[in-house]
Every structure is written in C-alpha cells, then in structure tokens.
Design a protein around this motif. Structure first.
Motif, short mmCIF file in Angstrom:
data_model
loop_
_atom_site.label_atom_id
_atom_site.label_comp_id
_atom_site.label_asym_id
_atom_site.label_seq_id
_atom_site.Cartn_x
_atom_site.Cartn_y
_atom_site.Cartn_z
N ARG A 97 0.84 -1.22 0.00
CA ARG A 97 0.00 0.00 0.00
C ARG A 97 0.87 1.26 0.00
O ARG A 97 0.59 2.22 -0.73
CB ARG A 97 -0.90 -0.01 1.23
CG ARG A 97 -1.94 1.10 1.23
CD ARG A 97 -2.79 1.03 2.47
NE ARG A 97 -2.02 1.31 3.66
CZ ARG A 97 -1.74 2.53 4.09
NH1 ARG A 97 -2.18 3.59 3.42
NH2 ARG A 97 -1.04 2.73 5.19
N LEU A 98 1.95 1.26 0.82
CA LEU A 98 2.83 2.42 0.85
C LEU A 98 3.53 2.62 -0.49
O LEU A 98 3.73 3.76 -0.93
CB LEU A 98 3.88 2.24 1.97
CG LEU A 98 3.34 2.28 3.40
CD1 LEU A 98 4.45 2.00 4.39
CD2 LEU A 98 2.70 3.64 3.71
N GLU A 99 3.89 1.51 -1.16
CA GLU A 99 4.54 1.62 -2.47
C GLU A 99 3.58 2.23 -3.50
O GLU A 99 3.97 3.06 -4.32
CB GLU A 99 5.00 0.24 -2.92
CG GLU A 99 5.74 0.24 -4.26
CD GLU A 99 7.05 0.99 -4.20
OE1 GLU A 99 7.53 1.37 -5.28
OE2 GLU A 99 7.57 1.21 -3.10
N GLU A 100 2.31 1.80 -3.46
CA GLU A 100 1.32 2.38 -4.38
C GLU A 100 1.14 3.87 -4.12
O GLU A 100 1.06 4.67 -5.06
CB GLU A 100 -0.01 1.64 -4.21
CG GLU A 100 0.03 0.20 -4.72
CD GLU A 100 -1.29 -0.53 -4.49
OE1 GLU A 100 -2.19 0.10 -3.89
OE2 GLU A 100 -1.41 -1.69 -4.91
N LEU A 101 1.05 4.26 -2.83
CA LEU A 101 0.91 5.69 -2.52
C LEU A 101 2.12 6.48 -2.99
O LEU A 101 2.00 7.60 -3.50
CB LEU A 101 0.72 5.87 -1.00
CG LEU A 101 -0.61 5.36 -0.44
CD1 LEU A 101 -0.63 5.51 1.07
CD2 LEU A 101 -1.79 6.10 -1.04
N ARG A 102 3.34 5.88 -2.83
CA ARG A 102 4.55 6.58 -3.25
C ARG A 102 4.56 6.78 -4.77
O ARG A 102 4.93 7.85 -5.28
CB ARG A 102 5.78 5.78 -2.82
CG ARG A 102 7.11 6.46 -3.11
CD ARG A 102 8.27 5.56 -2.73
NE ARG A 102 8.29 4.39 -3.58
CZ ARG A 102 8.76 4.36 -4.80
NH1 ARG A 102 9.27 5.46 -5.34
NH2 ARG A 102 8.76 3.25 -5.51
N LYS A 103 4.11 5.72 -5.52
CA LYS A 103 4.08 5.85 -6.98
C LYS A 103 3.08 6.92 -7.41
O LYS A 103 3.34 7.69 -8.33
CB LYS A 103 3.72 4.50 -7.60
CG LYS A 103 4.84 3.47 -7.50
CD LYS A 103 4.43 2.16 -8.16
CE LYS A 103 5.55 1.13 -8.08
NZ LYS A 103 5.16 -0.15 -8.70
N GLU A 104 1.90 6.93 -6.77
CA GLU A 104 0.90 7.96 -7.11
C GLU A 104 1.46 9.35 -6.85
O GLU A 104 1.26 10.27 -7.65
CB GLU A 104 -0.36 7.73 -6.29
CG GLU A 104 -1.12 6.47 -6.70
CD GLU A 104 -2.35 6.23 -5.85
OE1 GLU A 104 -2.57 7.06 -4.93
OE2 GLU A 104 -3.09 5.27 -6.09
N GLN A 105 2.17 9.52 -5.69
CA GLN A 105 2.75 10.84 -5.38
C GLN A 105 3.79 11.24 -6.42
O GLN A 105 3.88 12.41 -6.83
CB GLN A 105 3.39 10.78 -3.97
CG GLN A 105 3.95 12.11 -3.50
CD GLN A 105 2.87 13.14 -3.29
OE1 GLN A 105 1.73 12.80 -3.08
NE2 GLN A 105 3.21 14.40 -3.35
#
Length: 376
Positions: free
Chosen positions: A120-128
């Motif tokens: 989940r953190l990796e997905e949020l980082r990619k979106e950012q």
C-alpha cells in the motif's frame, strides 16, 4: 535429537538427568552384598554355641530381608519418579512445540500484514511521484512559454533596431553623395574659372575657336551632369522603394508570427489550465474516495461482534453490492484468514451497517465495492 535440544533444552536436560539417576540406583543395588555374620569364638559348653548361632542367623536374615524390601521399594519409587519425569518432559516438549507453532503462525500473520502495508505504501509513493511529475511538466511548459514570449520580444526589438540602422545608413549615404557632388561642382567651377582666365589671355588669338569649344564642353558637361543626376535619382528611388517594400514585408511577417505565437501561447495556457483542473478534480475524488472507504470501514467495524476464538490479525476481503441509497443487497467473501465464525461475523457486521455511508462526491459512488476488513 539436536533439534529437540535446541528447541527444549531444559526438558531434555531433566530427562537425561533422571535416566542417569535411575541407572546409578540399579548399578548400586546389584553391587551391594549382604553382610556375613561369623561366630566370635568357641564356648565351654557344646550346647550353647548352637543356640547363639541360630539366633544370630535369624536376625541377620530378617535384617537382610528388610534391607532388600527397602531396596525394592526404593527401586520402585525411583522407577516411578523416572517415568513421571519422562512424562513431564514429554508434556513439556509437546507444550513447547505447541508454543513454537503458535509463534510461527503469529509471525507469518505479521509478515503478511507487513507485506500488505508495504504494498500500500509503495502504491501511494508511486501515485505521489506521478503527481509530482505532472506538476514539474506543467511548470516546465509554462517556463518555456515565458521564454518564447521573451525571445519574440527581443526579436521584434532587434528588427526595429535593424530598420532604424538601415534608414540611418541610407540617410548618411545620401548626405555623402550630395557632399561629393558639391565638391565636384566646386572643383569644376574652379577649373572653369582657370580655363576662362586662360582663354581670356588667349582670346585675342583664338576667341571664336575657344568660344565654340567652351560652349560644346559646357553642353557636354551639362548633359553628363543631367544624366548622372537622373541616374542617381532613379537609383535612390529604386532603393527607397525596395527598402519600403522590405520593411512592409518584414512588418507583415512579424505581425503574422506574433499572431501565431499568441495563438499557440493561448492554446498552451488553456491546455495547462485544463490539465490543472483535471488534476485538482482527480485529487478531490481520490481524497473523497479515501474518506468514503474509511467511513464504511468505521461503520462496519462498529457493528462487528468478535466471535469466540478470533485471533488478532485476521482479515477478510469481501465484495459488497449496494443500491443507490446505500442499502446492502449482497455480501460475498473472496478470501478470509479466519475460521467460519469469523467470516460469518464479518458478513453480519456489513449487513448490520446497512445503509452504508454515502460519498461526499456523487460521481465516485459505486454499487459494487471491494474492501479488506480488518477488525483492529
């Protein structure tokens, strides 16, 4: 053996010590011999020694029998204690194995939760990163548009400066040409005056001849001068016309280029405004979707009743179908870590939470939802 010693060192050590104690007791009982009683001397009368010997032998036999009974009881007691110690060691081993199994399951559950959180953190980082890249792209496009406008302004200034310099150069050339013509005229006038003075001196000798020659020369000079002046005037008019045509053409081209650049700049600015508006709408919808999911999760968690035997860390992935008013029509479980009671409790909590909360933005509403329910 070594794996059991590494996992349950205390239980294995106690079992070994108890077996050693039992072995030593058996060896000691085999090596021990009853004490033999001998008469201490001869008696004066033959009948008395026989009676004393028989009495001593009976006591020794009873004592030896008592000691043997005690030994048997001790061996029996030691065997019983050894068996009890063995059973306790086995029970401790089983308890240790059960505790190790439970710790392994708990560790696996924590590792799964850590992996899910990392995803989940990796997905949020990619979106950012994608949002930041779009912002940087928009900033670069705006900077390029500003630079193009500045370059166009500089180019217009350079063209105006070149036009002024060309006009100034043409004026200086015209003044230089007029100055040369005046000098040439003065020189010719001086020569003519000298010639006239010379002719005046020789007038008496060849007055008529000189007069005709002077007239012819004057006529030729006038014709030559008129021709040169006409040619110079035609050349200047042609240059002036060419200059005006070149300036008009350059002005029209500059106006057309400025109009094209203005249209392109306005198109880029409009595209940038549209992109920024789309990004703001996407961010607003993403934030509203996160708050909507949190509200549904909170309401379902408030209606959840922990079943008997539920373990921490259990989760369920479910698909919920709802009508436009948020009333739950169907709940299906895709994957669940817990048992049937836990799975049923999650379904009942979702049904009890009906109608589900509505999103802040109506456009993000979905009749079919899929989310991961976590009790804690």
């Amino acid at each position: 053996m070594w794996r059991m010693l590494a996992r349950m060192p205390i239980a294995v050590t106690l079992a070994i010590l108890l077996h050693l104690v039992l072995l030593l007791a058996i060896v000691f009982s085999e090596l021990w011999q009853p004490e033999t009683i001998k008469p201490s001397g001869e008696a004066a009368q033959p009948s008395m020694p026989n009676i004393q010997a028989e009495s001593v032998s009976s006591e020794a036999i009873e004592s030896q029998a008592e000691r043997m009974r005690e030994q048997r009881e001790n061996r029996e007691r030691e065997r019983t204690e050894a068996e009890r110690a063995t059973e306790e060691a086995a029970a401790a081993r089983r308890a240790e194995e059960a505790r190790t199994q439970q710790l392994a399951e708990l560790r696996e559950a924590r590792e799964r939760e850590a992996a899910q959180e990392a995803e989940r953190l990796e997905e949020l980082r990619k979106e950012q990163q994608e949002v930041e890249a779009e912002r940087e792209k928009a900033r670069k496009e705006a900077e390029e548009a500003r630079k193009e406008a500045a370059e166009a302004a500089k180019q217009r200034e350079a063209e105006e400066k070149a036009r002024q310099e060309a006009a100034e150069k043409a004026r200086q050339e015209a003044e230089e040409q007029a100055r040369k013509e005046a000098e040439e005229k003065a020189r010719r006038e001086a020569e003519e005056k000298a010639r006239q003075e010379a002719e005046e001196q020789a007038r008496k000798e060849a007055e008529e001849k000189a007069r005709r020659e002077a007239e012819e020369k004057a006529r030729q000079e006038a014709e030559e001068k008129a021709r040169r002046e006409a040619e110079e005037k035609a050349r200047q008019e042609a240059e002036e016309k060419a200059r005006r045509e070149a300036e008009e053409k350059a002005r029209q081209e500059a106006a057309e280029k400025a109009a094209r650049e203005q249209a392109e700049r306005e198109a880029r600015e409009q595209a940038l405004r549209d992109q920024l508006a789309a990004e703001q709408q996407a961010r607003a919808e993403s934030d509203a979707l996160s708050r909507w999911a949190a509200a549904i999760q909170s309401k379902v968690r408030a209606n959840w009743q922990r079943p008997r035997g539920a373990r921490p860390g259990w989760t369920c992935t479910v698909t919920v179908q709802q009508d436009p008013d948020g009333r739950v029509r169907n709940v299906s479980v895709e994957r669940c870590d817990g048992d049937r009671l836990f799975e049923r409790s999650v379904v009942q909590a979702i049904e009890a939470a009906s109608p589900l909360p509505k999103p802040e933005i109506e456009s993000i509403f979905q009749e079919e939802l899929r989310f991961n329910f976590k009790p804690e």
